[in-house]
Design a protein around this motif. Structure first.
Motif, PDB file in Angstrom:
ATOM      1  N   ASP A 219       0.912  -1.104  -0.078  1.00 35.67           N
ATOM      2  CA  ASP A 219       0.088   0.034   0.083  1.00 35.67           C
ATOM      3  C   ASP A 219       0.831   1.129   0.070  1.00 35.67           C
ATOM      4  OD1 ASP A 219      -2.444  -1.762   0.101  1.00 35.67           O
ATOM      5  OD2 ASP A 219      -2.464  -1.282   2.137  1.00 35.67           O
ATOM      6  N   GLU A 220       0.459   2.146  -0.769  1.00 32.08           N
ATOM      7  CA  GLU A 220       1.010   3.563  -0.797  1.00 32.08           C
ATOM      8  C   GLU A 220       1.259   4.062   0.667  1.00 32.08           C
ATOM      9  OE1 GLU A 220       0.955   7.038  -3.814  1.00 32.08           O
ATOM     10  OE2 GLU A 220      -0.753   7.311  -2.244  1.00 32.08           O
ATOM     11  N   PRO A 221       2.335   4.389   1.217  1.00 33.81           N
ATOM     12  CA  PRO A 221       2.466   4.729   2.746  1.00 33.81           C
ATOM     13  C   PRO A 221       1.630   6.222   2.814  1.00 33.81           C
ATOM     14  CG  PRO A 221       4.523   5.065   1.762  1.00 33.81           C
ATOM     15  CD  PRO A 221       3.628   4.417   0.601  1.00 33.81           C
ATOM     16  N   ALA A 222       1.238   6.337   3.990  1.00 33.00           N
ATOM     17  CA  ALA A 222       0.563   7.476   4.410  1.00 33.00           C
ATOM     18  C   ALA A 222       1.135   8.903   4.349  1.00 33.00           C
ATOM     19  CB  ALA A 222      -0.217   7.205   5.800  1.00 33.00           C
ATOM     20  N   SER A 223       2.517   8.771   4.492  1.00 31.16           N
ATOM     21  CA  SER A 223       3.464  10.089   4.267  1.00 31.16           C
ATOM     22  C   SER A 223       3.364  10.625   2.857  1.00 31.16           C
ATOM     23  CB  SER A 223       4.593   9.586   4.474  1.00 31.16           C
ATOM     24  OG  SER A 223       5.338   8.593   3.584  1.00 31.16           O
ATOM     25  N   GLY A 281       4.239   2.070   7.161  1.00 28.45           N
ATOM     26  CA  GLY A 281       3.387   2.809   6.382  1.00 28.45           C
ATOM     27  C   GLY A 281       2.370   3.867   7.016  1.00 28.45           C
ATOM     28  N   TRP A 282       2.410   3.631   8.237  1.00 25.25           N
ATOM     29  CA  TRP A 282       1.411   4.678   8.955  1.00 25.25           C
ATOM     30  C   TRP A 282       2.083   5.698   9.401  1.00 25.25           C
ATOM     31  CZ3 TRP A 282      -3.246   3.239  11.867  1.00 25.25           C
ATOM     32  CH2 TRP A 282      -4.177   2.272  11.436  1.00 25.25           C
ATOM     33  N   ILE A 283       1.676   7.054   9.744  1.00 25.05           N
ATOM     34  CA  ILE A 283       2.363   8.166  10.232  1.00 25.05           C
ATOM     35  C   ILE A 283       1.558   8.669  11.511  1.00 25.05           C
ATOM     36  CG2 ILE A 283       3.573   8.690   8.399  1.00 25.05           C
ATOM     37  CD1 ILE A 283       1.636  10.794   7.772  1.00 25.05           C
ATOM     38  N   TRP A 284       2.290   9.262  12.329  1.00 22.05           N
ATOM     39  CA  TRP A 284       1.619  10.441  13.197  1.00 22.05           C
ATOM     40  C   TRP A 284       1.552  11.730  12.562  1.00 22.05           C
ATOM     41  CZ3 TRP A 284      -1.468   8.786  17.076  1.00 22.05           C
ATOM     42  CH2 TRP A 284      -0.868   7.437  17.856  1.00 22.05           C
ATOM     43  N   PRO A 436      -3.257   5.865   8.622  1.00 19.91           N
ATOM     44  CA  PRO A 436      -2.868   4.581   7.956  1.00 19.91           C
ATOM     45  C   PRO A 436      -2.650   5.044   6.416  1.00 19.91           C
ATOM     46  CG  PRO A 436      -5.097   4.316   8.319  1.00 19.91           C
ATOM     47  CD  PRO A 436      -4.590   5.684   8.822  1.00 19.91           C
ATOM     48  N   PRO A 437      -2.241   4.023   5.566  1.00 24.69           N
ATOM     49  CA  PRO A 437      -2.643   4.374   4.079  1.00 24.69           C
ATOM     50  C   PRO A 437      -3.680   4.305   3.510  1.00 24.69           C
ATOM     51  CG  PRO A 437      -0.690   2.606   4.485  1.00 24.69           C
ATOM     52  CD  PRO A 437      -1.497   2.952   5.842  1.00 24.69           C
ATOM     53  N   TYR A 438      -4.054   5.123   2.416  1.00 30.36           N
ATOM     54  CA  TYR A 438      -5.409   5.522   2.175  1.00 30.36           C
ATOM     55  C   TYR A 438      -6.360   4.063   1.848  1.00 30.36           C
ATOM     56  CZ  TYR A 438      -9.489   6.817  -0.821  1.00 30.36           C
ATOM     57  OH  TYR A 438     -10.826   7.083  -1.032  1.00 30.36           O
ATOM     58  N   LYS A 439      -5.791   3.112   1.551  1.00 31.84           N
ATOM     59  CA  LYS A 439      -6.660   1.842   1.463  1.00 31.84           C
ATOM     60  C   LYS A 439      -6.858   1.111   2.543  1.00 31.84           C
ATOM     61  CE  LYS A 439      -4.889   0.151  -3.225  1.00 31.84           C
ATOM     62  NZ  LYS A 439      -4.259  -1.005  -3.900  1.00 31.84           N
ATOM     63  N   GLN A 440      -6.015   1.373   3.692  1.00 36.91           N
ATOM     64  CA  GLN A 440      -6.434   0.672   5.050  1.00 36.91           C
ATOM     65  C   GLN A 440      -7.388   1.631   5.730  1.00 36.91           C
ATOM     66  OE1 GLN A 440      -3.132  -0.920   7.511  1.00 36.91           O
ATOM     67  NE2 GLN A 440      -1.850  -0.923   5.563  1.00 36.91           N
ATOM     68  N   GLN A 441      -7.308   2.987   5.504  1.00 43.75           N
ATOM     69  CA  GLN A 441      -8.358   3.809   5.849  1.00 43.75           C
ATOM     70  C   GLN A 441      -9.418   3.340   5.461  1.00 43.75           C
ATOM     71  OE1 GLN A 441      -7.518   8.026   4.776  1.00 43.75           O
ATOM     72  NE2 GLN A 441      -5.401   7.768   4.813  1.00 43.75           N
ATOM     73  N   CYS A 442      -9.774   3.087   4.234  1.00 45.34           N
ATOM     74  CA  CYS A 442     -11.182   2.648   3.652  1.00 45.34           C
ATOM     75  C   CYS A 442     -11.661   1.350   4.139  1.00 45.34           C
ATOM     76  CB  CYS A 442     -11.166   2.537   1.970  1.00 45.34           C
ATOM     77  SG  CYS A 442     -10.875   4.053   1.301  1.00 45.34           S
TER      78      CYS A 442
END
Length: 463
Positions: A219-223, A281-284, A436-442
């Motif tokens: 997954d494309e990283p959230a950054s 892949g996640w960020i604060w 999280p990455p966009y796909k994981q958000q969904c």
């Protein structure tokens, strides 16, 4: 002798009879405190039972008031016995119950009466008086003034059905059995509701820690999402459409596995602020970093005097979003109020649209919902904050994340005020949030949507 056919509401079984309350009991009034006299500042041997202490079936002893011996001697003829029933006759009409042994012989307010010298089963009479049939008679007989009042004579003339003592006892026993079962069901429903609430919180907590859905390293990283927002801001700054945020925040994880925040080229370690580690892949980031790059995408409502009742209209023009519209994860269509199109134009900064996130500043602070599409345009009230997101950030994930226990704890840690505590736009902007990455958000929002459906079904069955 007169015909009372018009008063008889229904036929009774064989062996039952209609009678008046005066045929089976006496009714006597209570007494107000002597003029200029108040309650004792400490507990004495003489309780003074008020209407506020009286509930159906029993007396609430949590806040009893007491009178001195001197006052008692002045009103000693107006006491109530454990063998009596009380009935409220002023304000709240018809609340009926029994007197516990520990209040035997205590004084009775003038806003209630005692039913005494009862010739039938006292518990049966208590149930009959609480019945809809008798309560309706009380309402019909009540003298309607500023403070509604039920006269003693009208209680005495109240019609009640009477059966044999054996049947009375059997009915009371069955009622006690059924009442116990109902209370058990009520308690179990409360336990289930609490379990549902705790489970919701636990699922949300797992969700924002990356433990609800599988992690995909592809997954494309959230950054990348945050970089895209910053790049769009730069374009708008160059075009002169927005001003540069002098406190723009960039949070990253260093080679030493510590978390750092860069603000205006000043980098500090924020390990003490970060509540837990995130998956790859996640960020604060700060909540403000998620806002859409355009101007006024993260704002609070107008100052109180800029949106008051004088600005309301009966016409369906621009809906005002109020605190009572912000429910648990969902819009509550309460307290519908509108302002005019012309006044809404003066509040253009506060205009809001379906799909925007609204956050409450208070009662309690930090709860968030997504605005529904029941109106085309809204304005937020002074106790609300509106957040608009770019279309590559999942709004449902952000809404659920704001409502999670971790973020709620952060909000409540920084509220101000006593009693009605509140947060502010500036504090909400600085919330540290996990993305999280966009796909994981969904995936997270879709999974929690399903969970909410099941939870709502359980709650509906418990109502």
């Amino acid at each position: 002798m007169k015909c009372i056919e018009d008063e008889i509401p229904f036929e009774l079984p064989e062996g039952w009879e209609w009678c008046r309350v005066r045929d089976i009991a006496a009714v006597k009034g209570g007494k107000r405190l002597p003029k200029g006299v108040g309650f004792s500042p400490c507990r004495t041997a003489h309780a003074y039972i008020r209407v506020t202490d009286m509930k159906n079936h029993c007396i609430n002893t949590d806040d009893l008031k007491y009178i001195s011996e001197e006052v008692f001697l002045q009103i000693k003829n107006y006491t109530i016995s454990k063998d009596d029933l009380y009935v409220t006759i002023a304000g709240t009409i018809g609340v009926t119950g029994e007197v516990p042994t520990e209040l035997d012989g205590m004084n009775l307010t003038e806003n209630a009466v005692k039913i005494t010298n009862i010739q039938i089963n006292k518990n049966y009479l208590c149930l009959i008086i609480q019945s809809e049939f008798v309560q309706q008679q009380f309402q019909d007989k009540t003298h309607q003034v500023a403070m509604p009042k039920l006269a003693l004579e009208r209680i005495l003339s109240t019609l009640i059905p009477v059966c044999t003592i054996t049947t009375q006892s059997a009915m009371v026993s069955k009622f006690v059995e059924m009442d116990s079962l109902i209370n058990q069901i009520r308690e179990e429903k409360e336990i289930l509701a609490e379990t549902v609430s705790l489970t919701k919180s636990k699922i949300l907590d797992l969700a924002i820690r990356g433990k609800l859905v599988p992690q995909n390293p592809d997954d494309e990283p959230a950054s990348v999402l945050l970089e895209r927002i910053r790049a769009e801001k730069e374009e708008l700054i160059k075009a002169g459409k927005i001003k540069r945020d002098k406190k723009e925040s960039i949070i990253f994880k260093g080679d030493d596995n510590s978390y750092y925040e860069n603000i205006s080229n000043n980098t500090i370690c924020i390990d003490e602020e970060v509540p837990f580690d995130l998956p790859d892949g996640w960020i604060w980031c700060r909540l403000k970093s998620l806002a859409d790059p355009h101007e006024n995408s993260f704002v609070d409502g107008p100052f109180g005097s800029n949106l008051k009742t004088d600005h309301y209209t009966d016409r369906r023009e621009v809906r005002i979003i109020q605190l009572n519209n912000i429910g648990e994860f969902t819009w509550k269509n309460n307290g519908i109020k509108y302002t005019t199109y012309s006044h809404a134009e003066t509040l253009s900064r506060c205009k809001s649209y379906p799909g925007d996130i609204v956050i409450a500043k208070m009662m309690p602070a930090g709860r968030a919902i997504i605005i529904p599409d029941i109106e085309d345009v809204y304005v937020i009230s002074s106790d609300c904050v509106r957040l608009q997101l770019p279309n590559y950030i999942d709004k449902r994930y952000v809404m659920y994340m704001i409502n999670s226990p971790t973020i709620n704890k952060s909000v409540m840690k920084n509220v101000q005020g006593i009693g009605r505590t509140r947060t502010s736009l500036s504090k909400l902007k600085e919330l540290l949030v996990p993305i999280p990455p966009y796909k994981q958000q969904c995936q997270i929002s879709a999974t929690f949507d399903k969970s909410l459906f099941y939870f709502d079904t359980i709650n509906a069955l418990c109502e």
